[in-house]
Scaffold this motif. Sequence first.
Motif, PDB file in Angstrom:
ATOM      1  N   LEU A  16       0.893  -1.303   0.201  1.00 56.56           N
ATOM      2  CA  LEU A  16      -0.049  -0.066  -0.010  1.00 56.56           C
ATOM      3  C   LEU A  16       0.904   1.232  -0.152  1.00 56.56           C
ATOM      4  CD1 LEU A  16      -2.734  -1.116   2.539  1.00 56.56           C
ATOM      5  CD2 LEU A  16      -2.924  -0.645   0.145  1.00 56.56           C
ATOM      6  N   SER A  17       1.930   1.361   0.846  1.00 58.46           N
ATOM      7  CA  SER A  17       2.732   2.456   0.835  1.00 58.46           C
ATOM      8  C   SER A  17       3.444   2.601  -0.450  1.00 58.46           C
ATOM      9  CB  SER A  17       3.953   2.152   1.889  1.00 58.46           C
ATOM     10  OG  SER A  17       5.079   3.168   2.045  1.00 58.46           O
ATOM     11  N   SER A  18       3.905   1.593  -1.156  1.00 55.36           N
ATOM     12  CA  SER A  18       4.658   1.576  -2.604  1.00 55.36           C
ATOM     13  C   SER A  18       3.535   2.230  -3.397  1.00 55.36           C
ATOM     14  CB  SER A  18       5.030   0.246  -2.998  1.00 55.36           C
ATOM     15  OG  SER A  18       6.040  -0.236  -2.224  1.00 55.36           O
ATOM     16  N   ARG A  19       2.227   1.560  -3.367  1.00 55.13           N
ATOM     17  CA  ARG A  19       1.288   2.251  -4.311  1.00 55.13           C
ATOM     18  C   ARG A  19       1.085   3.679  -4.326  1.00 55.13           C
ATOM     19  NH1 ARG A  19      -4.202  -0.768  -3.870  1.00 55.13           N
ATOM     20  NH2 ARG A  19      -4.939   0.909  -4.791  1.00 55.13           N
ATOM     21  N   LEU A  20       1.030   4.102  -3.012  1.00 51.39           N
ATOM     22  CA  LEU A  20       0.882   5.326  -2.629  1.00 51.39           C
ATOM     23  C   LEU A  20       2.023   6.513  -3.245  1.00 51.39           C
ATOM     24  CD1 LEU A  20      -1.228   7.286  -1.125  1.00 51.39           C
ATOM     25  CD2 LEU A  20       0.215   7.296   0.683  1.00 51.39           C
TER      26      LEU A  20
ATOM     27  N   TYR B 172      -8.264   5.148   1.812  1.00 56.85           N
ATOM     28  CA  TYR B 172      -8.175   4.682   3.019  1.00 56.85           C
ATOM     29  C   TYR B 172      -9.320   3.637   3.158  1.00 56.85           C
ATOM     30  CZ  TYR B 172      -8.825   4.294   8.022  1.00 56.85           C
ATOM     31  OH  TYR B 172      -8.828   3.981   9.363  1.00 56.85           O
ATOM     32  N   SER B 173     -10.257   3.661   2.439  1.00 52.17           N
ATOM     33  CA  SER B 173     -11.201   2.430   2.695  1.00 52.17           C
ATOM     34  C   SER B 173     -10.635   1.104   2.004  1.00 52.17           C
ATOM     35  CB  SER B 173     -12.665   2.726   1.868  1.00 52.17           C
ATOM     36  OG  SER B 173     -13.192   3.822   2.519  1.00 52.17           O
ATOM     37  N   GLU B 174      -9.968   1.411   1.160  1.00 54.42           N
ATOM     38  CA  GLU B 174      -9.295   0.059   0.483  1.00 54.42           C
ATOM     39  C   GLU B 174      -8.100  -0.224   1.462  1.00 54.42           C
ATOM     40  OE1 GLU B 174      -9.528   0.982  -4.408  1.00 54.42           O
ATOM     41  OE2 GLU B 174      -7.749   1.674  -3.106  1.00 54.42           O
ATOM     42  N   ALA B 175      -7.329   0.515   1.947  1.00 52.29           N
ATOM     43  CA  ALA B 175      -6.355   0.160   2.767  1.00 52.29           C
ATOM     44  C   ALA B 175      -6.699  -0.559   3.936  1.00 52.29           C
ATOM     45  CB  ALA B 175      -5.548   1.565   3.099  1.00 52.29           C
ATOM     46  N   LYS B 176      -7.914   0.042   4.462  1.00 53.57           N
ATOM     47  CA  LYS B 176      -8.514  -0.496   5.690  1.00 53.57           C
ATOM     48  C   LYS B 176      -9.208  -1.983   5.530  1.00 53.57           C
ATOM     49  CE  LYS B 176     -12.659   0.721   8.414  1.00 53.57           C
ATOM     50  NZ  LYS B 176     -13.294   1.982   8.794  1.00 53.57           N
ATOM     51  N   LEU B 177      -9.716  -2.058   4.344  1.00 55.40           N
ATOM     52  CA  LEU B 177     -10.185  -3.465   4.056  1.00 55.40           C
ATOM     53  C   LEU B 177      -9.107  -4.433   3.707  1.00 55.40           C
ATOM     54  CD1 LEU B 177     -12.526  -5.324   3.136  1.00 55.40           C
ATOM     55  CD2 LEU B 177     -12.226  -4.461   0.934  1.00 55.40           C
ATOM     56  N   LEU B 178      -8.157  -3.891   3.086  1.00 57.37           N
ATOM     57  CA  LEU B 178      -6.826  -4.881   2.865  1.00 57.37           C
ATOM     58  C   LEU B 178      -6.044  -5.016   4.342  1.00 57.37           C
ATOM     59  CD1 LEU B 178      -5.551  -3.151  -0.426  1.00 57.37           C
ATOM     60  CD2 LEU B 178      -6.418  -5.714  -0.059  1.00 57.37           C
ATOM     61  N   LEU B 179      -6.093  -4.186   4.938  1.00 57.56           N
ATOM     62  CA  LEU B 179      -5.455  -4.569   6.488  1.00 57.56           C
ATOM     63  C   LEU B 179      -6.385  -5.716   7.192  1.00 57.56           C
ATOM     64  CD1 LEU B 179      -4.112  -1.082   7.017  1.00 57.56           C
ATOM     65  CD2 LEU B 179      -2.857  -3.177   6.872  1.00 57.56           C
TER      66      LEU B 179
ATOM     67  N   THR C 255     -12.609  -1.775  13.740  1.00 58.61           N
ATOM     68  CA  THR C 255     -12.165  -1.038  14.939  1.00 58.61           C
ATOM     69  C   THR C 255     -10.839  -1.288  15.272  1.00 58.61           C
ATOM     70  OG1 THR C 255     -13.289  -2.671  16.528  1.00 58.61           O
ATOM     71  CG2 THR C 255     -14.677  -0.533  16.204  1.00 58.61           C
ATOM     72  N   ILE C 256     -10.387  -2.726  14.895  1.00 61.35           N
ATOM     73  CA  ILE C 256      -9.046  -3.004  15.174  1.00 61.35           C
ATOM     74  C   ILE C 256      -8.107  -2.443  14.194  1.00 61.35           C
ATOM     75  CG2 ILE C 256      -7.489  -4.836  14.834  1.00 61.35           C
ATOM     76  CD1 ILE C 256      -9.469  -6.918  15.730  1.00 61.35           C
ATOM     77  N   VAL C 257      -8.522  -2.157  13.027  1.00 67.69           N
ATOM     78  CA  VAL C 257      -7.678  -1.032  12.260  1.00 67.69           C
ATOM     79  C   VAL C 257      -7.715   0.183  12.608  1.00 67.69           C
ATOM     80  CG1 VAL C 257      -7.339  -0.392   9.757  1.00 67.69           C
ATOM     81  CG2 VAL C 257      -7.993  -3.067  10.261  1.00 67.69           C
TER      82      VAL C 257
ATOM     83  N   VAL D 279      -2.300   7.739   7.905  1.00 64.27           N
ATOM     84  CA  VAL D 279      -3.127   8.540   9.019  1.00 64.27           C
ATOM     85  C   VAL D 279      -3.451   9.565   8.121  1.00 64.27           C
ATOM     86  CG1 VAL D 279      -2.766  10.110  10.767  1.00 64.27           C
ATOM     87  CG2 VAL D 279      -1.660   7.803  10.902  1.00 64.27           C
ATOM     88  N   SER D 280      -2.775   9.984   7.083  1.00 63.24           N
ATOM     89  CA  SER D 280      -3.157  11.142   6.314  1.00 63.24           C
ATOM     90  C   SER D 280      -4.335  10.814   5.226  1.00 63.24           C
ATOM     91  CB  SER D 280      -2.023  11.709   5.303  1.00 63.24           C
ATOM     92  OG  SER D 280      -0.906  12.088   6.025  1.00 63.24           O
ATOM     93  N   LEU D 281      -4.358   9.458   4.834  1.00 66.51           N
ATOM     94  CA  LEU D 281      -5.201   9.040   3.954  1.00 66.51           C
ATOM     95  C   LEU D 281      -6.656   9.072   4.734  1.00 66.51           C
ATOM     96  CD1 LEU D 281      -4.011   5.494   2.281  1.00 66.51           C
ATOM     97  CD2 LEU D 281      -4.679   7.731   0.932  1.00 66.51           C
ATOM     98  N   ARG D 282      -6.547   8.548   6.022  1.00 64.74           N
ATOM     99  CA  ARG D 282      -7.643   8.648   6.844  1.00 64.74           C
ATOM    100  C   ARG D 282      -8.391  10.049   7.188  1.00 64.74           C
ATOM    101  NH1 ARG D 282      -7.805   6.080  13.055  1.00 64.74           N
ATOM    102  NH2 ARG D 282      -6.602   7.987  13.264  1.00 64.74           N
TER     103      ARG D 282
END
Length: 143
Positions: free
Chosen positions: A62-66, A93-100, A110-112, A129-132
Amino acid sequence: MSEELQRRIDILEEEVATLKEAIQFLAFCKSTDRRFLFFDWIVKNNVLGERRVRFNRVLLTLSSRLERKPPRKRPAISGVSSELLYKEEAPTYSEAKLLLMQALETEADTIVEELIDAFAEQGIHTWIVSLRATEEESDPTSR
């Protein structure tokens, strides 16, 4: 296998299980240093072993994609959507959260959210954090 050897294995397995349980209790009853909230989150949520490997791979991808640096290798990660993980554009952020959540094998978002709070407090992985924050600005009901 001899009966004595099996008995010793059973005793060791019970001791390991007891130690794991004790570590979890200690993680919850100790005072957490605010500087190490992410590490505390790792222990409390048992993100160790293979879960930790999946988690780290997803976070790195995810970091690399960003950064618009797509990974050369695109290995399948057990339980994680390769189609979503390896999209060309920057993650939302929604994608990152789902993947995590997939990497952590949980349906509890809530864990994420606690993870992202820990990142923010510890000053690491600030990109997520910025994505959120960006998603919350565009949709205040998203959290």
